[in-house]
Write an enzyme that holds these catalytic residues in place. Sequence first.
Site, PDB file in Angstrom:
ATOM      1  N   ASP A 125      -6.799  13.932 -25.023  1.00 37.80           N
ATOM      2  CA  ASP A 125      -6.898  12.533 -24.600  1.00 37.80           C
ATOM      3  C   ASP A 125      -6.290  11.691 -25.716  1.00 37.80           C
ATOM      4  OD1 ASP A 125      -7.534   9.975 -23.897  1.00 37.80           O
ATOM      5  OD2 ASP A 125      -9.637  10.383 -23.429  1.00 37.80           O
ATOM      6  N   GLU A 146      -0.425   4.895  -0.517  1.00 39.12           N
ATOM      7  CA  GLU A 146      -1.177   6.136  -0.758  1.00 39.12           C
ATOM      8  C   GLU A 146      -0.240   7.328  -0.628  1.00 39.12           C
ATOM      9  OE1 GLU A 146      -4.490   6.138   1.914  1.00 39.12           O
ATOM     10  OE2 GLU A 146      -5.698   4.865   0.598  1.00 39.12           O
ATOM     11  N   LYS A 194      -2.523   0.892 -24.912  1.00 37.13           N
ATOM     12  CA  LYS A 194      -2.923   0.802 -26.322  1.00 37.13           C
ATOM     13  C   LYS A 194      -1.651   0.855 -27.182  1.00 37.13           C
ATOM     14  CE  LYS A 194      -7.455   2.449 -24.973  1.00 37.13           C
ATOM     15  NZ  LYS A 194      -8.524   3.453 -25.089  1.00 37.13           N
ATOM     16  N   ARG A 253      -2.332  -2.334 -18.456  1.00 33.97           N
ATOM     17  CA  ARG A 253      -3.567  -1.535 -18.375  1.00 33.97           C
ATOM     18  C   ARG A 253      -3.405  -0.506 -17.277  1.00 33.97           C
ATOM     19  NH1 ARG A 253      -6.556  -4.224 -21.765  1.00 33.97           N
ATOM     20  NH2 ARG A 253      -8.108  -2.580 -21.715  1.00 33.97           N
ATOM     21  N   THR A 292      -4.100   6.482 -21.763  1.00 34.00           N
ATOM     22  CA  THR A 292      -3.946   5.133 -21.242  1.00 34.00           C
ATOM     23  C   THR A 292      -2.519   4.689 -21.552  1.00 34.00           C
ATOM     24  OG1 THR A 292      -4.689   4.146 -23.305  1.00 34.00           O
ATOM     25  CG2 THR A 292      -6.377   4.519 -21.627  1.00 34.00           C
ATOM     26  N   TYR A 316       0.848  -1.194   0.000  1.00 34.72           N
ATOM     27  CA  TYR A 316       0.000   0.000   0.000  1.00 34.72           C
ATOM     28  C   TYR A 316       0.875   1.232   0.000  1.00 34.72           C
ATOM     29  CZ  TYR A 316      -5.026  -0.022   0.013  1.00 34.72           C
ATOM     30  OH  TYR A 316      -6.320  -0.049  -0.398  1.00 34.72           O
TER      31      TYR A 316
HETATM   32  C1  LIG Z   1      -9.529   3.821 -24.212  1.00 37.86           C
HETATM   33  C2  LIG Z   1      -9.880   5.238 -24.005  1.00 37.86           C
HETATM   34  C3  LIG Z   1     -10.210   5.744 -22.733  1.00 37.86           C
HETATM   35  C4  LIG Z   1     -10.547   4.888 -21.550  1.00 37.86           C
HETATM   36  O1  LIG Z   1      -9.651   4.031 -21.118  1.00 37.86           O
HETATM   37  P1  LIG Z   1     -10.060   2.820 -20.142  1.00 37.86           P
HETATM   38  O2  LIG Z   1      -8.720   2.394 -19.694  1.00 37.86           O
HETATM   39  O3  LIG Z   1     -10.800   1.842 -20.984  1.00 37.86           O
HETATM   40  O4  LIG Z   1     -10.894   3.386 -19.035  1.00 37.86           O
HETATM   41  C5  LIG Z   1     -10.385   7.106 -22.601  1.00 37.86           C
HETATM   42  N1  LIG Z   1     -10.265   7.922 -23.652  1.00 37.86           N
HETATM   43  C6  LIG Z   1      -9.991   7.473 -24.887  1.00 37.86           C
HETATM   44  C7  LIG Z   1      -9.889   8.440 -26.015  1.00 37.86           C
HETATM   45  C8  LIG Z   1      -9.792   6.116 -25.102  1.00 37.86           C
HETATM   46  O5  LIG Z   1      -9.549   5.673 -26.336  1.00 37.86           O
END
Ligand SMILES: *Cc1c(COP(=O)(O)O)cnc(C)c1O
Length: 422
Positions: free
Chosen positions: A202, A58, A231, A237, A228, A56
């Site tokens: 994003d 935090e 990807k 993840r 993220t 842990y």
């Molecule tokens: C995949 C994605 C997210 C969310 O990610 P998670 O890990 O699935 O919560 C947010 N914004 C965009 C543009 C994404 O492609």
Amino acid sequence: MSASRHPALLSTDPELASFVAAEEVLQAQTLRLIPSENYVSAAVLEASGTVLQNKYSEGYPGRRYYEGQQNIDRVEALAIERAKGLFGVDHANVQPYSGSPANLAVYLAFAKPGDTVMGMALPMGGHLTHGWGVSATGSWFRGVQYGVRADTGLIDYDAVRDLALAERPKLIFCGGTALPRTIDFAAFAEIAREAGSILVADVAHIAGLIAGGAHPSPVDHVDVVSTTTHKTLRGPRGAMLMCREEHAKAIDKAVFPGLQGGPHNQTTAGIAVALHEAAQPSFTAYAHQVVANAKALAAALLQNGFDLVSGGTDNHLILIDLTGKDVPGKIAAKALDRAGIVVNYNTVPFDPRKPFDPSGVRIGTPSLTSRGLSTEHMPLVADWIARSVDAAAKGDERALAAIRAEVTDLMAAFPAPGLPLS
Ligand SMILES: *Cc1c(COP(=O)(O)O)cnc(C)c1O
């Protein structure tokens, strides 16, 4: 075949171990075209499954609420330094559990419930967390949405500007989940400046392309970069928020204690390894190959008579518009799955069909590029897709099984990172 890779799991819980082994076979044998997925390296996989899990912590490095952080602090500090170096940012927070909570932390940092926020509409290629109605971000905030032009399939920057000036949103999100074209961050920055809005890029889908120099970086144009890590960036993840020094406190406070408790340290370790890998010349080559493969695949699909949203791609992603075919997206996606080609059905802009049964199929090249496929293989991939959609229209299961055998054959020649040899 590979259950012995996890001997303790196999002896404690053979049932669960069998599911993992079956997933390893599935991931090895299929052609995975979902653009938000990838294969992490064996090193990332190992880092993500360590005893860091047991701790842990935090707080942030040097400022924790629990003792015994000697090693955890070094892990997180290393991940932060690597993120800052790779993306050229002042500040990085590597604790968000995933992309959606990362975005929620941005709302918490800069907006109050009821405030107006602006993002791309989900059916146009935006993400749920950009203020779409069914998401907390669309019910706790007042989401206003922009889209793409019907004639070009490209973001309508004039309409974005008109909407931003009319609504003066607290936050503007750019980026999305089904955008096949380069995002003009400078244009968004100009609009956000005029509207007095905080601009968030994003880049969940394209972070690896940005790190590898295959897509322009938003860093000089926006207030916050949300991404993220799993990807195109090819990590575990998780997610990161990056910003200039002026926003660092607000972002950190929003992630912890605003939204989350203890960080997932094993994931932080995996992120650190992925960032190290992404800083290597081989990753720059990977990112450019992802785009070259996507362009080659798009060209081959066009030759096979498919319509593509925006007419092609600049990045890793292709949105096939099946409106003119006899087969809608879901039926095509399920037939492709039976042929060993894993995709997802997706809305296309101005889709005449319903979101749960839309007209599009979304594909991308991050995973196949991680396995070493290159542009010369893309005509074959397009041919498999065309034959599968054709077979779906005719209900020809034998044709799908034949394609599956061809796919399995080719995949065996291109072993996937992190997976046992098939
Ligand atoms: C995949 C994605 C997210 C969310 O990610 P998670 O890990 O699935 O919560 C947010 N914004 C965009 C543009 C994404 O492609």
